[in-house]
Design an enzyme around this catalytic site. Structure first.
Site, PDB file in Angstrom:
ATOM      1  N   ASN A  52     -55.902  94.047 -22.680  1.00  0.00           N
ATOM      2  CA  ASN A  52     -55.891  94.478 -24.079  1.00  0.00           C
ATOM      3  C   ASN A  52     -56.353  93.296 -24.925  1.00  0.00           C
ATOM      4  OD1 ASN A  52     -55.339  95.364 -26.634  1.00  0.00           O
ATOM      5  ND2 ASN A  52     -53.114  95.534 -26.365  1.00  0.00           N
ATOM      6  N   TRP A  53     -57.593  93.367 -25.354  1.00  0.00           N
ATOM      7  CA  TRP A  53     -58.149  92.241 -26.117  1.00  0.00           C
ATOM      8  C   TRP A  53     -57.628  92.194 -27.546  1.00  0.00           C
ATOM      9  CZ3 TRP A  53     -64.160  92.046 -24.857  1.00  0.00           C
ATOM     10  CH2 TRP A  53     -64.320  91.798 -23.484  1.00  0.00           C
ATOM     11  N   LYS A  54     -56.922  93.239 -27.966  1.00  0.00           N
ATOM     12  CA  LYS A  54     -56.415  93.327 -29.345  1.00  0.00           C
ATOM     13  C   LYS A  54     -57.556  93.066 -30.328  1.00  0.00           C
ATOM     14  CE  LYS A  54     -51.828  92.293 -27.628  1.00  0.00           C
ATOM     15  NZ  LYS A  54     -50.531  91.694 -27.816  1.00  0.00           N
ATOM     16  N   HIS A  58     -48.897 101.255 -28.903  1.00  0.00           N
ATOM     17  CA  HIS A  58     -48.580  99.835 -28.710  1.00  0.00           C
ATOM     18  C   HIS A  58     -47.582  99.407 -29.785  1.00  0.00           C
ATOM     19  CE1 HIS A  58     -48.970  95.500 -28.419  1.00  0.00           C
ATOM     20  NE2 HIS A  58     -49.513  95.693 -27.217  1.00  0.00           N
ATOM     21  N   GLU A 114     -47.447  96.900 -31.569  1.00  0.00           N
ATOM     22  CA  GLU A 114     -48.072  96.355 -32.774  1.00  0.00           C
ATOM     23  C   GLU A 114     -48.511  97.481 -33.712  1.00  0.00           C
ATOM     24  OE1 GLU A 114     -50.838  93.809 -30.725  1.00  0.00           O
ATOM     25  OE2 GLU A 114     -49.156  92.575 -30.070  1.00  0.00           O
ATOM     26  N   GLU A 148     -43.537  97.629 -22.221  1.00  0.00           N
ATOM     27  CA  GLU A 148     -43.781  96.330 -22.853  1.00  0.00           C
ATOM     28  C   GLU A 148     -42.599  95.981 -23.743  1.00  0.00           C
ATOM     29  OE1 GLU A 148     -48.271  95.225 -23.099  1.00  0.00           O
ATOM     30  OE2 GLU A 148     -47.678  96.257 -24.905  1.00  0.00           O
ATOM     31  N   GLY A 157     -46.314  87.967 -26.150  1.00  0.00           N
ATOM     32  CA  GLY A 157     -46.742  86.717 -26.784  1.00  0.00           C
ATOM     33  C   GLY A 157     -45.679  85.632 -26.810  1.00  0.00           C
ATOM     34  N   SER A 208     -46.510  88.828 -21.868  1.00  0.00           N
ATOM     35  CA  SER A 208     -46.617  87.477 -21.305  1.00  0.00           C
ATOM     36  C   SER A 208     -46.953  87.462 -19.814  1.00  0.00           C
ATOM     37  CB  SER A 208     -45.329  86.686 -21.575  1.00  0.00           C
ATOM     38  OG  SER A 208     -45.142  86.538 -22.968  1.00  0.00           O
TER      39      SER A 208
HETATM   40  O1  LIG Z   1     -49.168  93.239 -25.937  1.00  0.00           O
HETATM   41  C1  LIG Z   1     -49.549  92.926 -24.822  1.00  0.00           C
HETATM   42  C2  LIG Z   1     -50.513  93.758 -24.085  1.00  0.00           C
HETATM   43  O2  LIG Z   1     -50.684  94.995 -24.665  1.00  0.00           O
HETATM   44  C3  LIG Z   1     -49.073  91.699 -24.169  1.00  0.00           C
HETATM   45  O3  LIG Z   1     -49.599  90.599 -24.834  1.00  0.00           O
HETATM   46  P1  LIG Z   1     -49.409  89.146 -24.168  1.00  0.00           P
HETATM   47  O4  LIG Z   1     -49.873  89.269 -22.724  1.00  0.00           O
HETATM   48  O5  LIG Z   1     -50.285  88.257 -24.977  1.00  0.00           O
HETATM   49  O6  LIG Z   1     -47.961  88.819 -24.234  1.00  0.00           O
END
Ligand SMILES: O=C(CO)COP(=O)(O)O
Length: 266
Positions: A11-13, A102, A104, A169, A175, A214
């Protein structure tokens, strides 16, 4: 019967301009060719890079273990929704997977389980495979509400005949550099399997469960020691080809065959 291939989803966000995205996708595409055949990769770049990443993946030919995913879609297929992208548009671009719900988006865009379920319906109607994210916050965890939160999310976000992918998640792990203790993660996966059984009203659960939060090359062997894990959803470590590919190598069952007898592997 051999287990289903594990999925390693990047997931490159909101990262990636043209040049850097192209470089990253090409490096992943090249590395993907020498991965064990029980691992599949999915790249989920921002909308703006989907077409070019699709071109790079396509150039590898139909046998490539690398596929394209998006990070969200709208609940309807077209209409007066300024700034939105429909599942049908994604499918038209060659997208195969879509991340939905997600944390976020749940937090920053106020997405509810009901809205997410509508998006799942739209994705399924367009022929996409939804990757539905669920997970508890630190506060919910400290208050001992993890089970209730996950049960509510599974109940509300999934469709009745859901055949996509579930991604666990924990919000507090994203993060943070921290993952849940491995025995706790194993218990949570088992819990989720039970929740899927009651949500989908069947004992024959085919929904892979991914872990996200993470995931790094260093943590990957520990995470994948859980034989029943369907794969991982990777954020920051997917932004470098080398770390993403190292996680993918660790996903192979050939490294973890001794732990294949997980609590609910069918
Ligand atoms: O939100 C995430 C994947 O969708 C996880 O992010 P990180 O791997 O940076 O913790």
């Amino acid at each position: 019967m051999p287990p289903s291939p594990r999925l390693v989803v990047g997931n490159w966000k909101m990262h990636g301009l043209r040049e850097q995205s192209g470089r990253l996708a090409r490096a992943v595409a090249e590395g993907a060719q020498s991965l064990p055949d029980d691992v599949r990769l999915v790249l989920c770049p921002p909308f703006t890079q989907l077409a070019s990443v699709h071109g790079i993946i396509n150039a590898e030919g139909p046998a490539t273990p690398l596929h394209l995913g998006a990070q969200d879609c709208h609940t309807t297929s077209s209409g007066p929704h300024t700034g939105n992208i429909s599942a049908e548009m994604l499918a038209d671009l060659g997208v195969r997977y879509v991340i939905l719900g997600h944390s976020e988006r749940r937090q920053a865009h106020g997405e509810t389980d009901f809205l997410i379920r509508q998006k799942v319906e739209a994705a399924e109607a367009a022929g996409l495979i939804p990757i539905v994210c669920i997970g508890e916050t630190m506060q919910e965890r400290l208050e001992g509400r993890t089970t209730t939160v996950l049960a509510t999310q599974v109940e509300g976000s999934l469709t009745d005949g859901f055949t996509g992918i579930l991604a666990y998640e924990p919000v507090w792990a994203i993060g943070s550099g921290t993952i849940p203790p491995i025995d706790e993660l194993e218990r949570t996966l088992s819990l989720l399997h039970g929740l899927l059984q009651s949500r989908l009203k069947t004992d024959d659960i085919r929904v892979p469960i991914l872990y996200g939060g993470s995931v790094t090359p260093a943590q990957a062997p520990t995470i994948f020691s859980i034989g029943s894990l369907g794969g991982v959803l990777v954020g920051s470590a997917s932004l470098e080809a080398e770390s993403f590919l190292r996680i993918a190598e660790a996903a192979s069952f050939r490294l973890t065959s001794q732990s294949l007898s997980g609590p609910y592997r069918s």
